[in-house]
Design an enzyme around this catalytic site. Sequence first.
Site, PDB file in Angstrom:
ATOM      1  N   HIS A  78      49.100  31.717   8.298  1.00  0.00           N
ATOM      2  CA  HIS A  78      49.395  33.154   8.452  1.00  0.00           C
ATOM      3  C   HIS A  78      50.857  33.339   8.805  1.00  0.00           C
ATOM      4  CE1 HIS A  78      49.580  33.311  12.926  1.00  0.00           C
ATOM      5  NE2 HIS A  78      48.704  32.319  12.860  1.00  0.00           N
ATOM      6  N   ASP A  80      52.126  36.411  10.141  1.00  0.00           N
ATOM      7  CA  ASP A  80      52.421  37.366  11.218  1.00  0.00           C
ATOM      8  C   ASP A  80      52.616  36.568  12.498  1.00  0.00           C
ATOM      9  OD1 ASP A  80      49.640  36.690  11.064  1.00  0.00           O
ATOM     10  OD2 ASP A  80      49.202  38.253  12.530  1.00  0.00           O
ATOM     11  N   ASP A 114      53.404  28.551  15.173  1.00  0.00           N
ATOM     12  CA  ASP A 114      52.274  29.468  14.942  1.00  0.00           C
ATOM     13  C   ASP A 114      52.770  30.682  14.172  1.00  0.00           C
ATOM     14  OD1 ASP A 114      49.911  30.846  15.051  1.00  0.00           O
ATOM     15  OD2 ASP A 114      50.093  31.416  17.143  1.00  0.00           O
ATOM     16  N   GLU A 148      46.626  37.716  11.228  1.00  0.00           N
ATOM     17  CA  GLU A 148      45.734  36.820  11.976  1.00  0.00           C
ATOM     18  C   GLU A 148      45.763  37.124  13.465  1.00  0.00           C
ATOM     19  OE1 GLU A 148      44.379  33.454  14.364  1.00  0.00           O
ATOM     20  OE2 GLU A 148      46.399  34.230  14.316  1.00  0.00           O
ATOM     21  N   GLU A 149      46.940  37.451  13.984  1.00  0.00           N
ATOM     22  CA  GLU A 149      47.085  37.635  15.429  1.00  0.00           C
ATOM     23  C   GLU A 149      46.404  38.911  15.932  1.00  0.00           C
ATOM     24  OE1 GLU A 149      48.018  35.329  17.182  1.00  0.00           O
ATOM     25  OE2 GLU A 149      49.446  34.072  16.084  1.00  0.00           O
ATOM     26  N   ASP A 174      42.784  25.323   7.595  1.00  0.00           N
ATOM     27  CA  ASP A 174      43.561  26.381   8.242  1.00  0.00           C
ATOM     28  C   ASP A 174      44.264  25.806   9.466  1.00  0.00           C
ATOM     29  OD1 ASP A 174      44.600  28.900   8.810  1.00  0.00           O
ATOM     30  OD2 ASP A 174      42.721  29.731   9.577  1.00  0.00           O
ATOM     31  N   HIS A 418      52.523  31.629  21.627  1.00  0.00           N
ATOM     32  CA  HIS A 418      52.381  33.005  22.141  1.00  0.00           C
ATOM     33  C   HIS A 418      53.235  33.219  23.407  1.00  0.00           C
ATOM     34  CE1 HIS A 418      48.376  34.073  19.944  1.00  0.00           C
ATOM     35  NE2 HIS A 418      49.158  33.299  19.226  1.00  0.00           N
TER      36      HIS A 418
END
Length: 443
Positions: A78, A80, A114, A148-149, A174, A418
């Site tokens: 992903h 985003d 990520d 995704e987030e 994934d 994150h």
Amino acid sequence: MSTDRAIKNLQELIRIPTVSRLDVAGTDWEPFDDFLAALARLYPVAHSTLEREVIAEHSLLLRWRGRSSENPTVLMAHFDVVAATDEGWEHPPFAAEVTGEGNEQLIWGRGTLDDKGAVAAILEAVEGQLTVGRTPFNDLYLSLGHDEETHGTGARAIAELLASRGIRPALVLDEGGAIVTGAFPGVSGPVAAIGVSEKGTVIVSLLVEQQGGHASTPPRMTATSRLARAIVRMHARPFPARFNDVTMEMFAVLGRHARGIFGLLFRGARFTRPLLLAAFARISDETRAVTRTTAAVTMLSAGLAANALPERAMATVNLRVAVDSSVADSVEHVRRAIRDELVRIQVLVASEPAPVSPTHGTMWDLLVTTVERTHPGTLVAPYVQNGASDSRHFASVSDHVYRFTPFEMTKAQRDTLHAVNERMHVATYLRGIEFYSALIAAL
Ligand SMILES: [Zn+2]
């Protein structure tokens, strides 16, 4: 593959602030358009060869036709990212600065780990294979999600589209596990932790509503104190701790390599289970989450004035459901722990734990041998992922859904997910490209 080019491409992708926001209307979609345009520009051969569809406004589905469409593979990632400000970062989150030399060379920025690193590594691998004239035997799909987030609508739409076309992937890979060090006690070497399932997610609100009034004449139990008591009771009664079959299998693998007391505990896991449970509850938040369903109170709200009794007090609780449990069980556990009918429990989001993919057979073996080829000396172990990924939407179209990004991550680096100072070693990224190249060549 030109490594300079590969690094520059990743830098360019990190500099595009594709920040995922819960508020869809308030999201700035321009960076997402820019990102899709950048992919076309940076990976021109893939872009002109693969069939390309934009799904759910900004997600991307690419199809590389092989000689057979019988056993397709889906590689997922992903693009985003979670929001970041410059504050606290040694190098700004969207500057993609490269520092250091040789093995210490790092690329900094939100999304390196990520999950733009994987987006770039997959596309570099495809571009590289195309450039040398290779075609996979089986169809290869790339599913690149844009949300995704937050909502995961892109990946879900792609999974639904594949289902509607009768496509049943033989393999879905994934993000999720990684090549970790320092994650397991007693094991000093790198471990490729491949997620064969993931926990479910339940978000519930705990709501107390009662008569307001003046703060000078409070009742024995205000809405806020009732809510606080409920939270304390919930924490006082944790979910039952146990190891599922996947974790037991992980112990068997770790046991072959772990030294000292944990080597003994892992090797005898069938008998030492209670000791391991006690140890895992203490070692770290990561290991504790492996043993049970977890509950975290993420939001609290109550009261409108300093001198008025609140009429509403609300807590939001984020539950992560163990694979051998269920959404219904978890909600029931919370209800019993709280044992107060005046606290209303409302389920806001519910998704069951993912089915467990097999740890034997062709697809599992393919992942293991590919790791061993590109990351020699790495142990491969199955595990259940604590966090959720987009891949959960693919459980309905494939029995072989795995969660693994071929990047080495230290504990310090995992802590930047994150958070501030997300960064990746350049060598890690380049080896990740090799992994995807080797995997694609074997499909
Ligand atoms: Zn991610």
